[in-house]
Design a protein around this motif. Structure first.
Motif, PDB file in Angstrom:
ATOM      1  N   PRO A  37       0.836  -1.203   0.000  1.00  0.00           N
ATOM      2  CA  PRO A  37       0.000   0.000   0.000  1.00  0.00           C
ATOM      3  C   PRO A  37       0.869   1.251   0.000  1.00  0.00           C
ATOM      4  N   CYS A  38       0.238   2.387  -0.186  1.00  0.00           N
ATOM      5  CA  CYS A  38       0.952   3.664  -0.096  1.00  0.00           C
ATOM      6  C   CYS A  38       1.366   3.876   1.365  1.00  0.00           C
ATOM      7  N   CYS A  41      -0.005   7.504   2.898  1.00  0.00           N
ATOM      8  CA  CYS A  41      -1.398   7.778   3.295  1.00  0.00           C
ATOM      9  C   CYS A  41      -2.214   6.529   3.608  1.00  0.00           C
ATOM     10  N   GLY A  42      -1.713   5.347   3.262  1.00  0.00           N
ATOM     11  CA  GLY A  42      -2.443   4.115   3.550  1.00  0.00           C
ATOM     12  C   GLY A  42      -3.317   3.611   2.418  1.00  0.00           C
ATOM     13  N   GLU A  43      -3.392   4.324   1.314  1.00  0.00           N
ATOM     14  CA  GLU A  43      -4.160   3.880   0.150  1.00  0.00           C
ATOM     15  C   GLU A  43      -3.716   2.469  -0.233  1.00  0.00           C
ATOM     16  N   PRO A  44      -4.669   1.534  -0.441  1.00  0.00           N
ATOM     17  CA  PRO A  44      -4.267   0.151  -0.731  1.00  0.00           C
ATOM     18  C   PRO A  44      -3.543  -0.046  -2.062  1.00  0.00           C
ATOM     19  N   ASP A  45      -3.751   0.837  -3.015  1.00  0.00           N
ATOM     20  CA  ASP A  45      -3.138   0.663  -4.332  1.00  0.00           C
ATOM     21  C   ASP A  45      -2.141   1.788  -4.603  1.00  0.00           C
ATOM     22  N   GLU A  46      -0.862   1.515  -4.410  1.00  0.00           N
ATOM     23  CA  GLU A  46       0.171   2.519  -4.647  1.00  0.00           C
ATOM     24  C   GLU A  46       0.615   2.464  -6.106  1.00  0.00           C
ATOM     25  N   HIS A  50      -0.898   7.770  -8.163  1.00  0.00           N
ATOM     26  CA  HIS A  50      -1.336   8.050  -6.795  1.00  0.00           C
ATOM     27  C   HIS A  50      -0.218   8.743  -6.017  1.00  0.00           C
ATOM     28  N   CYS A  55      -1.949  11.264  -3.817  1.00  0.00           N
ATOM     29  CA  CYS A  55      -1.782  10.979  -2.390  1.00  0.00           C
ATOM     30  C   CYS A  55      -1.903  12.299  -1.620  1.00  0.00           C
TER      31      CYS A  55
END
Length: 173
Positions: A37-38, A41-46, A50, A55
């Motif tokens: 993940p990123c 920021c925690g976004e699952p798709d880095e 993004h 981000c």
């Protein structure tokens, strides 16, 4: 996207990799069986798009650096950002600052992402903006002998960056 002799070589290389979408982001490592993940920021798709600048962490850094030039045209979309920066509708000083800011931002955000991945040592957006700003100013200072008038104008334009109350600790010298 090349700014020839004005760029910082290691920054230009990482930017070139980002432009070609060849950085080992989560989207690329997924093909190797690694889910990532990123880390900013925690976004699952880095993905590249993004990370630069969808981000929230990276967009905050980007906005703090270039809002004084781009104004309301600052956009978190990768393609829109690259198109906007490569546009020739701006003054040469602004183009130079935007390209240096892009290269320094990509390099610094990538470095921050790797630092968090390997050392778990996070840096705040304010610290990153300060580092990038100092890097840009140092690069401009190192080039002032080549075209003193251009670099004086560019440094003066660059100093407009920190005139807000939010940046009391980062005054232009």
């Amino acid at each position: 996207m090349c700014i020839r002799d004005r760029s910082i070589p290691r920054f230009a290389f990482i930017t070139w990799l980002a432009l070609k979408d060849r950085l080992a982001t989560g989207a690329r490592t997924r093909a190797w069986g690694i889910v990532q993940p990123c880390l900013l920021c925690g976004e699952p798709d880095e993905t590249r798009d993004h990370l630069f600048f969808a981000c929230p962490f990276s967009f905050t850094v980007w906005l703090d650096l270039v809002e004084f030039i781009l104004g309301p045209n600052a956009n978190p979309d990768w393609t829109t950002t690259i198109t906007s920066i490569t546009s020739n509708r701006r003054k040469e000083t602004d183009i130079c600052l935007l390209k240096l800011a892009l290269q320094a931002s990509i390099h610094s955000i990538w470095r921050e992402r790797n630092s968090r991945r390997h050392n778990n040592n996070p840096t705040s957006t304010g610290q990153l903006v300060h580092y990038i700003d100092k890097t840009i100013r140092n690069r401009l200072s190192s080039l002032r002998q080549r075209n003193p008038t251009f670099y004086a104008e560019t440094m003066q334009r660059c100093c407009l960056l920190y005139t807000s109350d939010a940046a009391d600790d980062m005054q232009c010298v």
